[in-house]
Design a protein around this motif. Structure first.
Motif, PDB file in Angstrom:
ATOM      1  N   VAL A   1       0.829  -1.313   0.041  1.00  0.00           N
ATOM      2  CA  VAL A   1      -0.172   0.127  -0.141  1.00  0.00           C
ATOM      3  C   VAL A   1       0.792   1.179   0.103  1.00  0.00           C
ATOM      4  CG1 VAL A   1      -1.859   1.134   1.512  1.00  0.00           C
ATOM      5  CG2 VAL A   1      -1.887  -1.199   1.046  1.00  0.00           C
ATOM      6  N   ARG A   2       1.951   1.317   0.633  1.00  0.00           N
ATOM      7  CA  ARG A   2       2.520   2.500   1.028  1.00  0.00           C
ATOM      8  C   ARG A   2       3.419   2.698  -0.619  1.00  0.00           C
ATOM      9  NH1 ARG A   2       4.131   3.860   6.555  1.00  0.00           N
ATOM     10  NH2 ARG A   2       6.127   5.102   5.769  1.00  0.00           N
ATOM     11  N   ASN A   3       3.748   1.734  -0.961  1.00  0.00           N
ATOM     12  CA  ASN A   3       4.375   1.858  -2.488  1.00  0.00           C
ATOM     13  C   ASN A   3       3.511   2.405  -3.529  1.00  0.00           C
ATOM     14  OD1 ASN A   3       6.998   1.108  -1.435  1.00  0.00           O
ATOM     15  ND2 ASN A   3       6.561  -1.078  -2.115  1.00  0.00           N
ATOM     16  N   TYR A   4       2.336   1.807  -3.489  1.00  0.00           N
ATOM     17  CA  TYR A   4       1.267   2.315  -4.130  1.00  0.00           C
ATOM     18  C   TYR A   4       0.937   3.873  -4.145  1.00  0.00           C
ATOM     19  CZ  TYR A   4      -2.906   2.077  -7.389  1.00  0.00           C
ATOM     20  OH  TYR A   4      -3.655   2.543  -8.229  1.00  0.00           O
ATOM     21  N   SER A   5       0.684   4.122  -2.752  1.00  0.00           N
ATOM     22  CA  SER A   5       0.400   5.631  -2.500  1.00  0.00           C
ATOM     23  C   SER A   5       1.481   6.428  -3.234  1.00  0.00           C
ATOM     24  CB  SER A   5       0.467   5.581  -1.006  1.00  0.00           C
ATOM     25  OG  SER A   5      -0.925   4.608  -0.472  1.00  0.00           O
TER      26      SER A   5
END
Length: 267
Positions: free
Chosen positions: A224-228
């Motif tokens: 999720v952090r990478n996608y954000s």
């Protein structure tokens, strides 16, 4: 300008909100935190006694080698998620989404179905790791996915064992498993998640002034952090522990519900 004021100003300028969510979002709803073995074993003492960690049980081999225990774990989680009431933060997010031109889409690694339960449009939710509310054949015999609504597991919580019948694949009659991406999982059927991803991509093309509201996303599994961070637009990261952001990002060091309530008061 305080971070909360920057976040509010960004949301008020936005024409679309991308809500990205990790497991920390559910803590305010009373869902267990599996951070590290101690958090996991606190929630599942029977597995602690056997020395079974999260990766040992959250894998396809667990269904092959010990299906009653694997479905004891996932059956308990399924029952828990069905009973859980989404916290107020979900409705605040819906209110914020209603104020912007293109509304909101959700990208989440959570498999609990809480966004759907809170009233978000299912066609605007991308569950990158699948959903516990859907099933597939353990052997992936036809690549089919079906709702698990008819499955009502009875679980002995002390032993973490399924007492009722297994859910069955309608095609081959073998054991079914959750349609969730597990550890070491080469048989996960990703068709449903891929279709969700396509819809999210199409929506993203309509948004010119994107704000990404990230909630409870950890670094251990950084999907999720990478996608954000790669989605573009203004990032607002809400996290009570690890709220560090790339240059230009907005950091709110708080739990999801508290941060959203603070934003709601100012919008």
């Amino acid at each position: 300008m305080y971070a909360i004021d920057r976040a509010v100003a960004a949301i008020e300028r936005a024409d679309g909100l991308l809500i990205t969510a990790g497991a920390g979002l559910g803590v305010d709803s009373g869902l267990p935190d599996f951070r590290g073995n101690q958090g996991f074993w606190k929630a599942y003492p029977a597995l602690a006694e056997s020395g079974i960690n999260f990766q040992d049980i959250a894998c396809p081999n667990a269904f092959t080698n010990s299906p009653h225990r694997a479905w004891g774990f996932y059956g308990h989680r399924l029952n828990l998620y069905r009973e859980t009431v989404p916290h107020d933060g979900f409705q605040i997010l819906r209110t914020l989404a209603a104020k912007v031109e293109h509304g909101a889409c959700v990208f989440t690694s959570n498999v609990d179905g809480q966004f759907q339960k809170a009233g978000f449009d299912p066609d605007r939710i991308s569950e990158v790791h699948g959903s516990i509310h859907h099933l597939q054949c353990l052997n992936g015999c036809r690549g089919d996915i079906w709702p698990g609504d008819a499955f009502h597991p009875v679980v002995d919580e002390e032993s973490c064992e399924l007492l009722s019948e297994f859910p069955i694949c309608p095609h081959c009659g073998g054991i079914a498993r959750p349609n969730i991406l597990m550890f070491g999982d080469w048989s996960w059927v990703r068709t449903r998640s891929n279709e969700q991803s396509v819809r999210l991509h199409v929506w993203r093309q309509t948004v010119k002034r994107l704000v990404v509201i990230e909630l409870g996303a950890g670094r251990d599994i950084a999907t999720v952090r990478n996608y954000s961070e790669k989605a573009g637009g203004q990032l607002v990261r809400i996290n009570p522990r690890d709220d560090r952001v790339p240059e230009g990002g907005i950091s709110l060091r708080a739990g999801a519900q508290d941060a959203l309530r603070a934003i709601e008061q100012l919008v």
